[in-house]
Design an enzyme around this catalytic site. Structure first.
Site, mmCIF file in Angstrom:
data_model
loop_
_atom_site.group_PDB
_atom_site.id
_atom_site.type_symbol
_atom_site.label_atom_id
_atom_site.label_comp_id
_atom_site.label_asym_id
_atom_site.label_seq_id
_atom_site.Cartn_x
_atom_site.Cartn_y
_atom_site.Cartn_z
ATOM 1 N N LYS A 52 0.698 -1.155 -0.253
ATOM 2 C CA LYS A 52 0.167 -0.372 0.169
ATOM 3 C C LYS A 52 0.618 1.478 -0.133
ATOM 4 O O LYS A 52 0.667 2.387 -1.073
ATOM 5 C CB LYS A 52 -0.604 -0.089 1.534
ATOM 6 C CG LYS A 52 -1.668 -0.808 1.354
ATOM 7 C CD LYS A 52 -2.947 -1.529 2.601
ATOM 8 C CE LYS A 52 -3.657 -2.730 2.059
ATOM 9 N NZ LYS A 52 -4.469 -2.496 3.102
ATOM 10 N N GLN A 96 -5.093 -1.219 9.618
ATOM 11 C CA GLN A 96 -4.537 -2.875 9.121
ATOM 12 C C GLN A 96 -4.894 -3.526 9.971
ATOM 13 O O GLN A 96 -5.399 -3.949 10.997
ATOM 14 C CB GLN A 96 -2.762 -3.160 8.507
ATOM 15 C CG GLN A 96 -3.070 -4.704 7.982
ATOM 16 C CD GLN A 96 -3.687 -4.714 6.185
ATOM 17 O OE1 GLN A 96 -3.848 -3.241 5.536
ATOM 18 N NE2 GLN A 96 -4.262 -5.925 5.902
ATOM 19 N N ASP A 119 -11.628 2.685 3.464
ATOM 20 C CA ASP A 119 -11.150 1.272 3.368
ATOM 21 C C ASP A 119 -12.706 0.634 3.569
ATOM 22 O O ASP A 119 -13.192 -0.299 3.029
ATOM 23 C CB ASP A 119 -11.154 1.247 4.921
ATOM 24 C CG ASP A 119 -9.551 -0.242 4.680
ATOM 25 O OD1 ASP A 119 -9.193 -0.776 3.109
ATOM 26 O OD2 ASP A 119 -8.702 -0.481 6.082
HETATM 27 N N1 GUN Z 1 -7.009 -6.919 6.040
HETATM 28 C C1 GUN Z 1 -7.427 -7.796 4.864
HETATM 29 N N2 GUN Z 1 -7.592 -7.172 4.310
HETATM 30 C C2 GUN Z 1 -7.740 -5.794 4.441
HETATM 31 C C3 GUN Z 1 -8.556 -4.387 3.935
HETATM 32 O O1 GUN Z 1 -8.808 -4.457 3.651
HETATM 33 N N3 GUN Z 1 -8.281 -2.890 4.889
HETATM 34 C C4 GUN Z 1 -7.313 -3.545 6.243
HETATM 35 N N4 GUN Z 1 -7.890 -2.119 6.534
HETATM 36 N N5 GUN Z 1 -7.300 -4.337 6.716
HETATM 37 C C5 GUN Z 1 -7.711 -5.606 6.023
#
Ligand code: GUN
Length: 290
Positions: A52, A96, A119
């Site tokens: 990211k 996350q 998100d």
């Molecule tokens: N853990 C697995 N996929 C995601 C996601 O798209 N966003 C976040 N914040 N955590 C995750």
């Protein structure tokens, strides 16, 4: 059978975002900034967050990585969320998941300002999605829809079977796939579903998002169906330096010859998830109130 190249499609979308950022900056606006909060040292989470941050650099966004050890308290994490909510430099941020067991994930998600929730996990944003209003759509479902659109996979009136009902993938995707303009007839299957094999066999599109490697087998797939594999389980491998490789929820070798389209793992849905997050961050940057 056509292989759906998520890496190539995500690179195209990232280029489109990079062009927009250049125009924003040329017009005297600040480039969007994404912050990511990472708790602990889970290998998968470390990799995702690193991707990211790298993608932010690629498209010209600012980025900020905030790390904590596993023993951070819920209170400390809530304080960080509050600081990010109030930081005018930060257009959007993510925490996350998963978080350590002693932290209530839902409480953290609900503390995020919905206007910075790139998100799309906050109930306000999930609710807007259900109501068909403009919102931040969570990244994996948005990436899947982008792939389906860019590959011109027919959806109107088609039967889309989604295996998995998570708030991150299955449930929001079911809303998107049944929306006007996409118009699929959607069935959401889960661990209590009866006759799963028969239901899958009637699908024109199968989305496997349950996290069980190789779960979708050839006997569950109608000839000519399109297959979207969201699974990314790390399995032991003696063929890689790291000692593991990613395995999808679909038995790729036996399913691929049967279907019209299929996403590989890795290189299918994964890269699309990251570029959808970039799309949401761009949207947040454009909506900035300054
Ligand atoms: N853990 C697995 N996929 C995601 C996601 O798209 N966003 C976040 N914040 N955590 C995750």
């Amino acid at each position: 059978m056509q292989l759906i190249d998520g890496k190539k499609t995500s690179a195209e979308i990232k280029q489109e975002i990079a062009d927009e950022v250049k125009n924003m900056v040329a017009a005297g606006k600040k480039a969007p900034l994404l912050a990511a909060v990472l708790v602990g040292h889970d290998g998968g989470s470390e990799t995702y967050v690193a991707h990211k941050v790298k993608s932010c650099e690629e498209v010209g966004f600012g980025s900020r990585l905030i790390r904590f050890e596993d023993d951070i308290t819920e209170e400390q994490l809530l304080k960080t969320v509050d600081e990010l909510n109030n930081d005018p430099e930060v257009d959007g941020f993510i925490v996350q998941l998963p978080l350590p067991k002693h932290i209530n994930e839902q409480k953290i998600i609900e503390a995020i300002n919905p206007e910075k929730d790139v998100d799309g996990f906050h109930p306000t944003n999930l609710g807007k999605l259900v109501a068909g209003l403009d919102t931040f759509v969570s990244a994996t479902p948005m990436g899947i829809v982008d792939l389906i659109k860019r590959y011109k996979i027919e959806t109107a009136g088609k039967h889309c079977v989604i295996i998995g009902r998570s708030n991150i993938v299955g449930r929001p995707l079911s809303i998107l796939m049944s929306q006007k303009g996409i118009d699929a007839t959607v069935t959401v299957c889960h661990s209590r579903t009866e006759n799963l094999k028969e239901i899958c066999k009637s699908a024109d599109i199968i989305v496997a998002a349950l996290g069980r490697p190789g779960f979708v087998t050839a006997d569950m797939v109608k000839e000519g169906a399109a297959i979207i594999d969201v699974g990314t389980t790390r399995v032991k491998s003696d063929q890689t330096k790291s000692g593991w490789k990613l395995k999808g929820d679909v038995d790729f070798d036996n399913v691929a010859p049967l279907c019209s389209y299929i996403t590989p793992v890795p290189g299918g849905v994964g890269p699309m998830t990251i570029c959808s997050l970039m799309k949401n961050t761009l949207k947040a940057g454009k909506q900035r109130k300054k």
